[in-house]
Structures are given as structure tokens and as C-alpha cells.
Scaffold this active site. Sequence first.
Site, short mmCIF file in Angstrom:
data_model
loop_
_atom_site.label_atom_id
_atom_site.label_comp_id
_atom_site.label_asym_id
_atom_site.label_seq_id
_atom_site.Cartn_x
_atom_site.Cartn_y
_atom_site.Cartn_z
N ARG A 20 -51.51 12.83 -32.99
CA ARG A 20 -51.61 13.53 -34.27
C ARG A 20 -50.80 14.83 -34.30
O ARG A 20 -50.61 15.43 -35.35
CB ARG A 20 -53.08 13.81 -34.62
CG ARG A 20 -53.74 12.59 -35.24
CD ARG A 20 -55.08 12.94 -35.83
NE ARG A 20 -56.09 13.07 -34.80
CZ ARG A 20 -57.22 13.75 -34.95
NH1 ARG A 20 -57.48 14.39 -36.08
NH2 ARG A 20 -58.11 13.79 -33.98
N GLN A 80 -54.61 9.22 -14.97
CA GLN A 80 -55.38 8.19 -15.66
C GLN A 80 -54.38 7.46 -16.56
O GLN A 80 -54.15 7.85 -17.70
CB GLN A 80 -56.50 8.84 -16.51
CG GLN A 80 -57.40 7.82 -17.18
CD GLN A 80 -58.09 8.36 -18.42
OE1 GLN A 80 -57.69 9.37 -19.00
NE2 GLN A 80 -59.14 7.69 -18.85
N ASN A 178 -72.02 17.71 -30.06
CA ASN A 178 -71.47 17.77 -28.71
C ASN A 178 -70.12 18.47 -28.72
O ASN A 178 -69.19 18.04 -29.40
CB ASN A 178 -71.31 16.33 -28.19
CG ASN A 178 -70.68 16.27 -26.82
OD1 ASN A 178 -70.72 17.25 -26.07
ND2 ASN A 178 -70.12 15.12 -26.48
N ASN A 368 -25.79 58.60 -24.09
CA ASN A 368 -25.75 58.26 -25.51
C ASN A 368 -24.76 57.11 -25.69
O ASN A 368 -23.59 57.24 -25.31
CB ASN A 368 -25.29 59.47 -26.33
CG ASN A 368 -25.43 59.20 -27.81
OD1 ASN A 368 -26.47 59.45 -28.40
ND2 ASN A 368 -24.37 58.66 -28.40
C1 UD1 Z 1 -65.49 13.66 -27.76
C2 UD1 Z 1 -66.96 13.30 -27.52
C3 UD1 Z 1 -67.76 13.74 -28.74
C4 UD1 Z 1 -67.56 15.21 -29.01
C5 UD1 Z 1 -66.08 15.54 -29.17
C6 UD1 Z 1 -65.88 17.03 -29.23
C7 UD1 Z 1 -66.92 11.32 -26.10
C8 UD1 Z 1 -67.12 9.86 -26.06
N1 UD1 Z 1 -67.06 11.90 -27.31
O1 UD1 Z 1 -65.03 12.84 -28.81
O2 UD1 Z 1 -69.14 13.47 -28.52
O3 UD1 Z 1 -68.28 15.60 -30.17
O4 UD1 Z 1 -65.34 15.05 -28.03
O5 UD1 Z 1 -64.55 17.34 -29.49
O6 UD1 Z 1 -66.68 11.93 -25.08
N2 UD1 Z 1 -59.26 12.04 -22.76
C9 UD1 Z 1 -58.72 11.62 -21.58
N3 UD1 Z 1 -58.73 10.29 -21.29
C10 UD1 Z 1 -59.26 9.36 -22.15
C11 UD1 Z 1 -59.80 9.80 -23.36
C12 UD1 Z 1 -59.79 11.15 -23.64
O7 UD1 Z 1 -58.24 12.43 -20.77
O8 UD1 Z 1 -59.23 8.17 -21.81
C13 UD1 Z 1 -59.27 13.48 -23.07
C14 UD1 Z 1 -58.46 13.84 -24.30
O9 UD1 Z 1 -57.16 14.22 -23.92
C15 UD1 Z 1 -59.22 15.02 -24.87
C16 UD1 Z 1 -60.67 14.76 -24.44
O10 UD1 Z 1 -60.60 13.85 -23.38
O11 UD1 Z 1 -58.78 16.23 -24.29
C17 UD1 Z 1 -61.55 14.25 -25.57
O12 UD1 Z 1 -61.14 12.97 -25.98
P1 UD1 Z 1 -61.19 12.50 -27.49
O13 UD1 Z 1 -60.76 11.07 -27.53
O14 UD1 Z 1 -60.49 13.47 -28.36
O15 UD1 Z 1 -62.77 12.55 -27.78
P2 UD1 Z 1 -63.47 12.63 -29.20
O16 UD1 Z 1 -63.38 11.31 -29.86
O17 UD1 Z 1 -62.98 13.81 -29.94
#
Ligand code: UD1
Length: 437
Positions: A20, A80, A178, A368
Site C-alpha cells: 500500500r 521469513q 490489539n 570576509n
Molecule cells: C495485526 C493483528 C491485529 C492488530 C493489528 C494492529 C494479527 C493476526 N493481527 O493485524 O490483531 O489489531 O496488527 O496493527 O497479528 N508481518 C510479517 N510476516 C507476516 C505477516 C506480517 O513480518 O507473515 C509483519 C508486517 O510486516 C507488519 C506486522 O507483521 O509489520 C503486522 O502484520 P499485518 O499483516 O499488518 O497485521 P494486521 O492485519 O494489521
Amino acid sequence: MTGANNNNGFLILAAGKGTRMKNDTPKVLHKICGKEMLSYVHDLAKSFQPERIGIITSDDAPETVRFVERNYPESEVIKQNERLGTGHAVKVSLGFFNNFLGNVVCLYGDTPFISKKSIEKLNHSLNEDSNVAVSVLGFEPKDPAKYGRLKTNKQNDLVEIVEYNDASEEERKIGFCNSGVVAIRGEHLKSLINEINNNNSKQEYYLTDIVKIAVSKGLICKAVSAEEHEVMGINSQAERSIAENVRQDLLRNKHLENGVVIQAPETVFFSEETILESGVEIEPNVIFSGDVKVGKNTKLRAFSYLEDCIIGEGNIIGPYARIRPDSELHNNVKVGNFVEIKKSTIDENSKINHLSYIGDSNIGKNVNVGAGSITCNYDGKRKFKTNIGDNSFIGSNTVIVAPVNIGKNVITGAGTTILKDLKENTKVVDKKNLTEI
Ligand code: UD1
Ligand code: CA
């Protein structure tokens, strides 16, 4: 305190693609007030002097890997490559935390403003009682939107985190959300993480599932509260710019509180690293970039741009001055309009007041530099140095073709081109400039 162990480990989740953000820079390397989001998060972790910091990233983001290796060689890059969810991200770090008995605090690379106090609260809630296995940082946003919801029981213990997509209408009414920050007692990390499955609407491994897994094992989970502004997550350019505004306002207030006079604070942009001593005065539209330090009572006049430089006390800089990296101005220096200074030292009481370029130079005391004078430091291939001794007077429109050493008390006439070194006390004029009458 039973089973307390204050040796923290930190895990920073930063493998997300950040689609995004819609550009080629990895999301966590986007800057806010000149500082990468990942650096805010890493600094927070570092402030606890933890035993281990792991950063989850992937081969898709070689810039992030290089950034960590260059800036944080003491921290571990954990790859990862298949992004199967936040629970999976923690799973790939289990080897790194093998036999680790401290608390493992999980932070998100795109949530840069969590306070130290909130992490202390999280740790405290884990250390208070050895039956507490997991502690989650919650908050009550004005608009709970799509955050995961924190479900608590009558004793106020956390019993489950429900992701928005999987929540019922009733659960979506819960206002306690959360933040994503979770602390897990090291001894339970492996067994909790290994039980996470992907039976949910997104078919992802949710880290948040560890709460109900812990509860099913008879362990206790807690939630502690953070302020909404700490928890702000950055997922788009628009959100980055909102965060920038919030942070700029904090920096403006910090400098105002320290006794800096800022005429129109909303027009001045700081970097996190800007250091200003008291009595500095700043006119509108001044920009600070990188590491800038400005000494007492210096006046920065309108539309000046300062980057990675040190400015002494009692100087007057600008309007419209540009001070570039690796420059150092000592005390009582004056730099006027349309003057650019790069990688140069300007000693006390010297003046460069109008339309000049000074690059790769050392200028002595009480010098200067007249209007329009420039150092020619570059021949198209290499850069060369200019030295100008104390008390010299460089006439207007002097062109100094480096490398050149000009001694003390030298005077150059207007329009002179200097190609050779000048000994102290010399006066030079360019004969071709003498108009015959
Ligand atoms: C997550 C939480 C949600 C919370 C929200 C707050 C979970 C399942 N949900 O959702 O409860 O309210 O954050 O912002 O945890 N990332 C990885 N590897 C992955 C997936 C994600 O490193 O496989 C990292 C992303 O780069 C990011 C963070 O984890 O920095 C959060 O991941 P994202 O997919 O944005 O979680 P949300 O759906 O926002
Ligand atoms: Ca997110």
C-alpha cells in the site's frame, strides 16, 4: 516475583511487503522526521539493552537486510520468505530464541511510536506472576476499525483476541483493541507458537491465537493499555504523512520547551536528530535534515536549509542559506543569502554574506568572503581543497580554483581568479580587470 527474568529478547516483525506504500522502498525503511520507521522500533528495543534482537525480513527486501547489517550488526536478520502471517513470522524465529527464558517482546516494524513505558508495563505484567504466559498491549481507539478485538473476563484477564474479519457483530462492538505488541514468557514461546493453525478467514497463522491457546493450557494472559498515538501503524503514504505531522509537532514543542524561539513553528521542519541549544531563534520556513547541532543564540533566518552540520554560537545564518553535510561553523559566523557551504570549516567571526559557494574548504578567523566569490573544488573528476588564512579579505567575485592555499592577511581584488597559492600578506588584483581611462 516468581520466575522473573529481566533479560528481554525482542523480535521486530518487518517482513510485510508494504504494497500500500506503492513504491519500491520497503515500508519499514520509509522515514518519519528523517528517521527510518525500523530505527524507531530498533531504538526502543535497544533501550532495554536486551540479550537478543531479531528482525524478521525476507529476501524480497534486500534493502532492509542491508540496512540492518550496516546499522545494527549486533542484531540478527531472520528471513521469513513465505509470509504466512504474524504467527508464522514468530515461528521462523524459534531457533533464534531456543532455550531463551526471558520475555520475548514482539514489535511491528511499521508501528514506530510505542513508548518505553508501555513495554515496561507489559514486562511488569509478565514478571508479576509466573502463571502469566502472555501479555498484550491494548488500546481504545476513537475508531476501532479493523483492529483485532481483545476479549477479557470478569477478572480482567485476557481470554481471546478475535481478528476483525473473524469477529461476530457482538465482538466487533468491543472497543479494546490489539496494538500488535505482544510479550511472551520465553519458556512457553515454542509450545504456544507451534499450536497456531491457519483455520481462519484469511488462512493465515495469527500470532494473536496464542492467547486462546495459552488459556486452554490453564495459563493466564493479560492486557495492558497504551495511548492511541503510540500505536499508530503506517500502511500508506497518507498515514506516513499524518505520522510526520504528529511527530513534527512533538519535536516543535520539545524545542520550544527548551527555550528555542520559533516564529512560526508550523513552517519549520525538524529531524529526530536535531539538537538546538537555548536561545536559538528560528524564522519561518527553515528545514533541518539529518544530524544538525546549533549552538546558543544563533539566529537562523527564513528559508534556510541545514543538513548534517554543526553550527556554533551567536551565528547569523540566512535568509536563504544552504549548509550541507560535514560543514562546521564556529562561533559568531555570518552566512547570508544564497550562500552554499559544503564539507567546509568556517572559523570564528568570518563572514560569507552574499551569493557564494564554499566547498571542501577551511576558512580561518575574521575572514570576509565578498559577494559572489566561489571555490571551484571540482574538475569534473576529483574534488580539491581550499584553505584561507585568518584575517584575509576575499574581494567580490573572486574565483578560487582549488587546490589553493591562501595565507593570512591576504587581499584579493574584485573579480580575481586565483590559480596558485598566495603567501601571507599578499595583495592580488587581476590586471585584465583594470579598465583604462
Ligand atoms: C495485526 C493483528 C491485529 C492488530 C493489528 C494492529 C494479527 C493476526 N493481527 O493485524 O490483531 O489489531 O496488527 O496493527 O497479528 N508481518 C510479517 N510476516 C507476516 C505477516 C506480517 O513480518 O507473515 C509483519 C508486517 O510486516 C507488519 C506486522 O507483521 O509489520 C503486522 O502484520 P499485518 O499483516 O499488518 O497485521 P494486521 O492485519 O494489521
Ligand atoms: Ca497492519
